[in-house]
Design a protein around this motif. Structure first.
Motif, PDB file in Angstrom:
ATOM      1  N   GLY A  25       0.796  -1.213   0.000  1.00 29.53           N
ATOM      2  CA  GLY A  25       0.000   0.000   0.000  1.00 29.53           C
ATOM      3  C   GLY A  25       0.833   1.270   0.000  1.00 29.53           C
ATOM      4  N   LYS A  26       2.153   1.120   0.069  1.00 31.13           N
ATOM      5  CA  LYS A  26       3.044   2.281   0.091  1.00 31.13           C
ATOM      6  C   LYS A  26       3.463   2.672  -1.323  1.00 31.13           C
ATOM      7  N   ALA A  27       3.874   3.927  -1.470  1.00 30.68           N
ATOM      8  CA  ALA A  27       4.382   4.409  -2.754  1.00 30.68           C
ATOM      9  C   ALA A  27       5.716   3.728  -3.052  1.00 30.68           C
ATOM     10  N   PHE A  28       5.918   3.381  -4.316  1.00 35.37           N
ATOM     11  CA  PHE A  28       7.144   2.717  -4.739  1.00 35.37           C
ATOM     12  C   PHE A  28       7.564   3.316  -6.075  1.00 35.37           C
ATOM     13  N   LEU A  29       8.809   3.779  -6.172  1.00 40.40           N
ATOM     14  CA  LEU A  29       9.316   4.401  -7.385  1.00 40.40           C
ATOM     15  C   LEU A  29       9.990   3.382  -8.287  1.00 40.40           C
ATOM     16  N   VAL A  30       9.704   3.468  -9.590  1.00 34.97           N
ATOM     17  CA  VAL A  30      10.379   2.640 -10.578  1.00 34.97           C
ATOM     18  C   VAL A  30      10.881   3.541 -11.700  1.00 34.97           C
ATOM     19  N   ASP A  31      11.906   3.078 -12.409  1.00 32.99           N
ATOM     20  CA  ASP A  31      12.402   3.821 -13.561  1.00 32.99           C
ATOM     21  C   ASP A  31      11.305   3.866 -14.625  1.00 32.99           C
ATOM     22  N   PRO A  32      11.314   4.882 -15.492  1.00 30.02           N
ATOM     23  CA  PRO A  32      10.190   5.087 -16.399  1.00 30.02           C
ATOM     24  C   PRO A  32      10.019   4.077 -17.532  1.00 30.02           C
ATOM     25  N   ALA A  33      11.092   3.436 -17.966  1.00 33.96           N
ATOM     26  CA  ALA A  33      11.004   2.519 -19.108  1.00 33.96           C
ATOM     27  C   ALA A  33      11.061   1.061 -18.652  1.00 33.96           C
ATOM     28  N   PRO A  34      10.334   0.174 -19.336  1.00 38.13           N
ATOM     29  CA  PRO A  34      10.439  -1.251 -19.012  1.00 38.13           C
ATOM     30  C   PRO A  34      11.889  -1.722 -19.113  1.00 38.13           C
ATOM     31  N   ASP A  35      12.268  -2.659 -18.232  1.00 36.90           N
ATOM     32  CA  ASP A  35      13.637  -3.160 -18.185  1.00 36.90           C
ATOM     33  C   ASP A  35      13.584  -4.646 -17.833  1.00 36.90           C
ATOM     34  N   PRO A  36      13.929  -5.533 -18.774  1.00 35.93           N
ATOM     35  CA  PRO A  36      13.841  -6.967 -18.505  1.00 35.93           C
ATOM     36  C   PRO A  36      14.757  -7.439 -17.387  1.00 35.93           C
ATOM     37  N   SER A  37      15.756  -6.634 -17.000  1.00 34.64           N
ATOM     38  CA  SER A  37      16.630  -7.038 -15.904  1.00 34.64           C
ATOM     39  C   SER A  37      16.083  -6.596 -14.544  1.00 34.64           C
ATOM     40  N   GLY A  38      14.961  -5.897 -14.541  1.00 33.67           N
ATOM     41  CA  GLY A  38      14.351  -5.448 -13.297  1.00 33.67           C
ATOM     42  C   GLY A  38      13.670  -6.581 -12.544  1.00 33.67           C
ATOM     43  N   ASN A  39      13.197  -6.285 -11.340  1.00 33.39           N
ATOM     44  CA  ASN A  39      12.530  -7.310 -10.530  1.00 33.39           C
ATOM     45  C   ASN A  39      11.170  -6.845 -10.011  1.00 33.39           C
ATOM     46  N   THR A  40      10.577  -5.870 -10.694  1.00 33.15           N
ATOM     47  CA  THR A  40       9.294  -5.335 -10.283  1.00 33.15           C
ATOM     48  C   THR A  40       8.320  -5.407 -11.452  1.00 33.15           C
ATOM     49  N   ALA A  41       7.150  -5.997 -11.223  1.00 33.76           N
ATOM     50  CA  ALA A  41       6.119  -6.099 -12.247  1.00 33.76           C
ATOM     51  C   ALA A  41       5.074  -5.020 -12.015  1.00 33.76           C
ATOM     52  N   LEU A  42       4.652  -4.351 -13.093  1.00 32.52           N
ATOM     53  CA  LEU A  42       3.656  -3.292 -13.021  1.00 32.52           C
ATOM     54  C   LEU A  42       2.414  -3.672 -13.799  1.00 32.52           C
ATOM     55  N   HIS A  43       1.287  -3.266 -13.273  1.00 28.76           N
ATOM     56  CA  HIS A  43       0.029  -3.360 -14.010  1.00 28.76           C
ATOM     57  C   HIS A  43      -0.891  -2.265 -13.512  1.00 28.76           C
ATOM     58  N   ARG A  44      -1.896  -1.949 -14.288  1.00 28.87           N
ATOM     59  CA  ARG A  44      -2.874  -0.953 -13.888  1.00 28.87           C
ATOM     60  C   ARG A  44      -4.126  -1.707 -13.448  1.00 28.87           C
TER      61      ARG A  44
END
Length: 81
Positions: A25-44
């Motif tokens: 439920g907390k705010a979490f910052l991610v870089d603006p462009a998709p990055d396959p080496s990342g470890n965070t999944a986003l959805h709306r």
């Protein structure tokens, strides 16, 4: 799914970031462009809120999610004037 309206400036380094809502439920910052080496999944979600969660072997990214890099991994504070 991703919109320019989601972009904000990081208060530490002034880089553009996306602010998401983590599973906690907390705010979490991610870089603006998709990055396959990342470890965070986003959805709306159904209400249009950008949600994020950690990707793991037990919970890989779903086809409708974008994989992103957490901004904390790339944030370099701006030099003080």
């Amino acid at each position: 799914m991703l919109s320019k309206a989601d972009l904000r400036d990081c208060l530490k380094c002034r880089a553009q970031v996306r602010i998401t809502t983590a599973e906690s439920g907390k705010a979490f910052l991610v870089d603006p462009a998709p990055d396959p080496s990342g470890n965070t999944a986003l959805h709306r979600d159904a209400r249009g809120v950008l949600r994020s969660r950690r990707v793991s072997e037990e919970r890989p990214a779903a086809p409708w999610e974008r994989v992103m890099m957490p901004h904390a991994a790339t944030c370099k504070p701006a030099p003080k004037a």
